[in-house]
Motif scaffolding. Structure first.
Motif, PDB file in Angstrom:
ATOM      1  N   ARG A 134       0.825  -1.210   0.000  1.00 47.37           N
ATOM      2  CA  ARG A 134       0.000   0.000   0.000  1.00 47.37           C
ATOM      3  C   ARG A 134       0.858   1.259   0.000  1.00 47.37           C
ATOM      4  NH1 ARG A 134      -3.921  -2.191   4.551  1.00 47.37           N
ATOM      5  NH2 ARG A 134      -5.237  -3.531   3.278  1.00 47.37           N
ATOM      6  N   VAL A 135       1.887   1.254   0.833  1.00 49.83           N
ATOM      7  CA  VAL A 135       2.774   2.417   0.898  1.00 49.83           C
ATOM      8  C   VAL A 135       3.491   2.607  -0.435  1.00 49.83           C
ATOM      9  CG1 VAL A 135       4.881   3.295   1.987  1.00 49.83           C
ATOM     10  CG2 VAL A 135       3.069   2.325   3.385  1.00 49.83           C
ATOM     11  N   ARG A 136       3.935   1.534  -1.040  1.00 49.69           N
ATOM     12  CA  ARG A 136       4.609   1.632  -2.336  1.00 49.69           C
ATOM     13  C   ARG A 136       3.679   2.227  -3.389  1.00 49.69           C
ATOM     14  NH1 ARG A 136       7.288  -3.632  -4.376  1.00 49.69           N
ATOM     15  NH2 ARG A 136       8.822  -3.025  -2.850  1.00 49.69           N
ATOM     16  N   ARG A 137       2.431   1.753  -3.449  1.00 52.68           N
ATOM     17  CA  ARG A 137       1.471   2.308  -4.422  1.00 52.68           C
ATOM     18  C   ARG A 137       1.219   3.788  -4.158  1.00 52.68           C
ATOM     19  NH1 ARG A 137      -2.708  -1.651  -3.220  1.00 52.68           N
ATOM     20  NH2 ARG A 137      -1.531  -3.536  -3.446  1.00 52.68           N
ATOM     21  N   TYR A 138       1.098   4.157  -2.881  1.00 55.84           N
ATOM     22  CA  TYR A 138       0.845   5.546  -2.513  1.00 55.84           C
ATOM     23  C   TYR A 138       2.008   6.445  -2.963  1.00 55.84           C
ATOM     24  CZ  TYR A 138       0.133   9.645   0.440  1.00 55.84           C
ATOM     25  OH  TYR A 138      -0.021  10.927   0.895  1.00 55.84           O
ATOM     26  N   GLU A 140       4.202   5.806  -5.326  1.00 57.95           N
ATOM     27  CA  GLU A 140       4.239   5.845  -6.792  1.00 57.95           C
ATOM     28  C   GLU A 140       3.215   6.823  -7.344  1.00 57.95           C
ATOM     29  OE1 GLU A 140       3.746   1.799  -7.998  1.00 57.95           O
ATOM     30  OE2 GLU A 140       5.843   1.280  -7.559  1.00 57.95           O
ATOM     31  N   ARG A 141       2.014   6.860  -6.764  1.00 63.21           N
ATOM     32  CA  ARG A 141       0.986   7.815  -7.213  1.00 63.21           C
ATOM     33  C   ARG A 141       1.444   9.250  -6.982  1.00 63.21           C
ATOM     34  NH1 ARG A 141      -3.613   4.928  -4.147  1.00 63.21           N
ATOM     35  NH2 ARG A 141      -3.685   2.997  -5.307  1.00 63.21           N
ATOM     36  N   LYS A 142       2.001   9.510  -5.802  1.00 58.73           N
ATOM     37  CA  LYS A 142       2.470  10.866  -5.481  1.00 58.73           C
ATOM     38  C   LYS A 142       3.588  11.290  -6.442  1.00 58.73           C
ATOM     39  CE  LYS A 142       0.138  12.253  -1.897  1.00 58.73           C
ATOM     40  NZ  LYS A 142      -0.642  13.470  -1.899  1.00 58.73           N
ATOM     41  N   MET A 143       4.485  10.377  -6.747  1.00 57.93           N
ATOM     42  CA  MET A 143       5.590  10.692  -7.661  1.00 57.93           C
ATOM     43  C   MET A 143       5.078  10.922  -9.074  1.00 57.93           C
ATOM     44  SD  MET A 143       8.256  10.773  -5.809  1.00 57.93           S
ATOM     45  CE  MET A 143       9.670  10.602  -6.862  1.00 57.93           C
ATOM     46  N   ALA A 144       4.034  10.186  -9.488  1.00 61.89           N
ATOM     47  CA  ALA A 144       3.464  10.357 -10.826  1.00 61.89           C
ATOM     48  C   ALA A 144       2.757  11.712 -10.932  1.00 61.89           C
ATOM     49  CB  ALA A 144       2.494   9.226 -11.140  1.00 61.89           C
ATOM     50  N   LYS A 145       2.084  12.134  -9.867  1.00 56.93           N
ATOM     51  CA  LYS A 145       1.402  13.435  -9.876  1.00 56.93           C
ATOM     52  C   LYS A 145       2.412  14.576  -9.880  1.00 56.93           C
ATOM     53  CE  LYS A 145      -2.859  12.102  -7.526  1.00 56.93           C
ATOM     54  NZ  LYS A 145      -3.681  12.315  -6.323  1.00 56.93           N
ATOM     55  N   ALA A 146       3.528  14.401  -9.175  1.00 54.83           N
ATOM     56  CA  ALA A 146       4.544  15.456  -9.098  1.00 54.83           C
ATOM     57  C   ALA A 146       5.274  15.617 -10.426  1.00 54.83           C
ATOM     58  CB  ALA A 146       5.544  15.153  -7.993  1.00 54.83           C
ATOM     59  N   ALA A 147       5.366  14.575 -11.197  1.00 53.49           N
ATOM     60  CA  ALA A 147       6.116  14.627 -12.470  1.00 53.49           C
ATOM     61  C   ALA A 147       5.304  15.164 -13.609  1.00 53.49           C
ATOM     62  CB  ALA A 147       6.569  13.234 -12.863  1.00 53.49           C
TER      63      ALA A 147
END
Length: 147
Positions: A134-138, A140-147
């Motif tokens: 769950r933490v890994r998915r979270y 990854e989502r945050k990093m995708a939104k920041a990029a």
């Protein structure tokens, strides 16, 4: 120039003192080695006693004692290498903790996952594994939104 009895006697005394000094240094080094091995064994024993108790004091004591004993005992090094070849999964975390810059948190996390897998046989009951995913998915989502 012919050496006299006095100069021969002085040379003989100097050699005797040098030999005695070497013998004393070797004896002191040997005694220190045995004392260090004994101290390391006591630290290992204390760590083994404290390991089952809450507070997690035992494992660091075991590692410190093992480091002391392995530093000063050739036979212990040979035994440790033999154990490492026979049981690599057991010895690897200890070796990781004995490095110059140990990865303590990673070793603790890995051991927690192994313990959870040993205790909870069914994969759906394992909370640490689910939480990690769950933490890994979270992240990854945050990093995708920041990029």
């Amino acid at each position: 120039m012919i050496p006299t009895a006095a100069t021969i006697d002085i040379k003989h005394r100097v050699r005797r003192r040098a030999r005695l000094a070497l013998l004393l240094r070797e004896s002191a080094a040997r005694a220190f080695r045995w004392i260090a091995i004994g101290f390391g064994a006591l630290v290992i024993l204390a760590g083994a006693v404290l390991t089952p108790l809450p507070g997690h004091v035992g494992l660091p004591l075991l590692v410190i004692g093992l480091m002391i004993v392995l530093r000063y005992s050739f036979a212990a090094r040979k035994t440790f290498i033999r154990w490492q070849r026979r049981h690599p999964k057991l010895v690897f975390p200890i070796r990781r903790l004995m490095r110059r810059e140990p990865e303590v948190l990673l070793v603790v996390w890995q051991q927690m996952l192994r313990t959870e897998k040993l205790v909870l046989r069914k994969a759906r009951w394992r909370l640490l594994k689910k939480t990690r995913k769950r933490v890994r998915r979270y992240v990854e989502r945050k990093m995708a939104k920041a990029a």
